[in-house]
Design a protein around this motif. Structure first.
Motif, short mmCIF file in Angstrom:
data_model
loop_
_atom_site.label_atom_id
_atom_site.label_comp_id
_atom_site.label_asym_id
_atom_site.label_seq_id
_atom_site.Cartn_x
_atom_site.Cartn_y
_atom_site.Cartn_z
N LEU A 230 84.96 -13.28 17.38
CA LEU A 230 84.41 -14.13 16.11
C LEU A 230 83.66 -13.46 14.54
N LEU A 231 83.09 -12.92 15.14
CA LEU A 231 82.63 -11.96 13.53
C LEU A 231 83.59 -11.21 13.05
N PHE A 232 84.91 -10.67 14.08
CA PHE A 232 86.23 -10.53 12.72
C PHE A 232 86.53 -10.89 11.98
N ARG A 233 86.36 -12.11 13.32
CA ARG A 233 88.19 -12.76 11.85
C ARG A 233 87.05 -13.13 10.54
N LEU A 234 85.61 -13.45 10.54
CA LEU A 234 84.95 -13.79 9.68
C LEU A 234 84.79 -12.24 8.60
N PHE A 235 84.65 -11.16 8.68
CA PHE A 235 84.62 -10.60 7.90
C PHE A 235 84.71 -9.13 8.13
N HIS A 236 85.95 -9.08 8.73
CA HIS A 236 86.37 -8.02 9.40
C HIS A 236 87.40 -6.52 8.15
N GLU A 237 87.56 -7.11 7.54
CA GLU A 237 88.01 -6.67 5.85
C GLU A 237 86.56 -5.77 5.71
N ASP A 238 85.50 -6.16 5.41
CA ASP A 238 84.34 -4.78 5.28
C ASP A 238 83.28 -4.57 6.30
N GLY A 239 84.02 -5.12 7.54
CA GLY A 239 83.07 -4.31 8.70
C GLY A 239 81.92 -5.18 9.66
N VAL A 240 81.76 -6.00 9.96
CA VAL A 240 80.32 -6.18 10.90
C VAL A 240 80.29 -5.89 12.26
N ARG A 241 79.35 -5.52 12.42
CA ARG A 241 78.52 -5.67 14.15
C ARG A 241 77.37 -6.17 14.34
N LEU A 242 77.66 -6.02 16.20
CA LEU A 242 76.82 -7.40 16.72
C LEU A 242 75.07 -6.18 16.94
N GLU A 243 74.28 -7.10 17.27
CA GLU A 243 73.26 -6.38 17.29
C GLU A 243 72.41 -6.84 18.07
N ASP A 244 71.52 -6.06 18.88
CA ASP A 244 70.22 -7.08 19.65
C ASP A 244 70.82 -8.59 20.41
N ALA A 245 71.74 -8.39 20.93
CA ALA A 245 71.94 -9.01 22.23
C ALA A 245 71.15 -9.97 22.50
N ARG A 246 71.11 -10.84 23.13
CA ARG A 246 69.62 -11.33 24.37
C ARG A 246 70.29 -12.49 25.14
N ALA A 247 70.13 -12.45 26.27
CA ALA A 247 70.04 -13.67 27.22
C ALA A 247 69.24 -14.68 26.72
N LEU A 248 70.01 -16.20 26.79
CA LEU A 248 69.26 -17.37 26.71
C LEU A 248 69.71 -18.27 28.38
N ARG A 249 69.08 -18.95 28.10
CA ARG A 249 68.50 -19.49 29.66
C ARG A 249 68.35 -20.99 29.63
N ALA A 250 68.80 -21.88 30.28
CA ALA A 250 67.49 -23.37 30.28
C ALA A 250 66.45 -23.15 31.21
N GLU A 251 65.54 -23.83 30.61
CA GLU A 251 64.17 -23.30 31.53
C GLU A 251 62.99 -24.25 31.37
N CYS A 252 63.08 -25.06 32.05
CA CYS A 252 62.33 -25.80 31.84
C CYS A 252 60.39 -25.40 32.53
N ARG A 253 58.71 -25.70 31.72
CA ARG A 253 57.95 -25.14 32.26
C ARG A 253 57.58 -26.32 32.53
N CYS A 254 57.61 -27.21 33.05
CA CYS A 254 56.95 -28.29 34.00
C CYS A 254 56.65 -27.78 35.57
#
Length: 304
Positions: A230-254
């Protein structure tokens, strides 16, 4: 692309365009947002609004440099009275909406999905930072403007932090072997202030905004398109890197204990009024719809 990550869904990540004074973040939500939206029988426009709020909370919250929570909320005098999404820096998300079903149906009669301003009416958009019990909450507030929460967020950053910001959010349902499921996602870019080293950043910001505006909803939602692609499609001419990917999850605190603690704050007479015919008090969590059954004797014993 460099720094590729195996995590491709239910994630929040930063990205950097090589040599550009622009910072960005990307969020992809699959099972996490489907769990949140499917916990209630929301009308489609209401579910979509909550999905936007969840994606936005993850976009902004995942950039926090401290442990705590970011709460995105909007409330007004429209068919949806209140929408809130809560991101915890451990990677958890939750959210819910309060709405009038008849009023939502009335504004949903057209061909287009009603947007934020139609659903919320006149009101306020709020972001709250919660660093825990040892710190006071900090909060920023702006009027609701525009037919998407992305426009509300852009206005918020412009007014509250004077940071030029562009936000894209998308929510939709996709067909799977198990049936239709909700997906959501979003991306955000912000300009880094000019200085002696960077010089004027206006041209770079104009170019990055132009490329960013080509990002389509189906690209954000398509689970077969990886974040890197997805990012390559947007910014491929200049180079782009993904950093610090964090997992997300649904969780209620009740929990049973939290519900019991809340009930103990009510007067004995108020609690007595809550007791049903079988002698129990029943409470349903607004976020996850979990139903709790509390014995009033338990509350009295705890107070003794």
């Amino acid at each position: 692309m460099t720094d590729a990550r195996p995590l491709t869904d239910d994630l929040a990540a930063a990205f950097q365009i090589e040599g550009w004074p622009v910072r960005g973040r990307l969020v992809r939500l699959g099972a996490a947002v489907d769990e949140i939206l499917s916990a209630h029988a929301y009308p489609e426009p209401v579910a979509a609004l909550l999905g936007e709020a969840c994606a936005l909370a993850a976009l902004v919250g995942s950039s926090l440099k401290f442990e705590g929570r970011l709460i995105v909320q909007a409330q007004g005098d429209g068919p949806v009275r209140y929408v809130v999404a809560d991101y915890d820096t451990s990677g958890t998300l939750r959210g819910f909406c309060r709405y009038d079903a008849d009023e939502v149906a009335a504004v949903s009669a057209g061909f287009a999905r009603p947007g934020a301003q139609t659903l919320l009416g006149k009101g306020v958009f709020v972001m709250t930072l919660d660093r825990g019990a040892d710190f006071e909450r900090t909060q920023g507030m702006t009027p609701i403007e525009g037919e998407s929460l992305s426009l509300c967020a852009e206005h918020f950053f412009e007014q509250s932090e004077q940071v030029p910001t562009k936000v894209r959010l998308a929510v939709g349902r996709i067909a799977t072997a198990e049936g239709e499921t909700w997906r959501a996602g979003g991306a955000m870019i912000q300009i880094i202030a000019a200085d002696d080293a960077r010089g004027d950043t206006v041209e770079a910001w104009d170019r990055s905004r132009a490329l960013f505006q080509t990002l389509a909803d189906d690209e954000i939602l398509d689970p077969t398109i990886t974040p890197e692609t997805l990012l390559f499609r947007l910014f491929h001419e200049d180079g782009v890197r993904l950093e610090d990917a964090r997992a997300l999850r649904a969780e209620c605190r009740c929990s049973h204990d939290r519900i019991a603690s809340t009930l103990k704050a009510f007067s004995p007479q108020d609690r007595a009024d809550m007791i049903e015919d079988d002698g129990k008090i029943r409470v349903t969590c607004e976020y996850c719809s979990t139903a709790y059954e509390i014995d009033p004797v338990e509350l009295e014993t705890a107070e003794a």
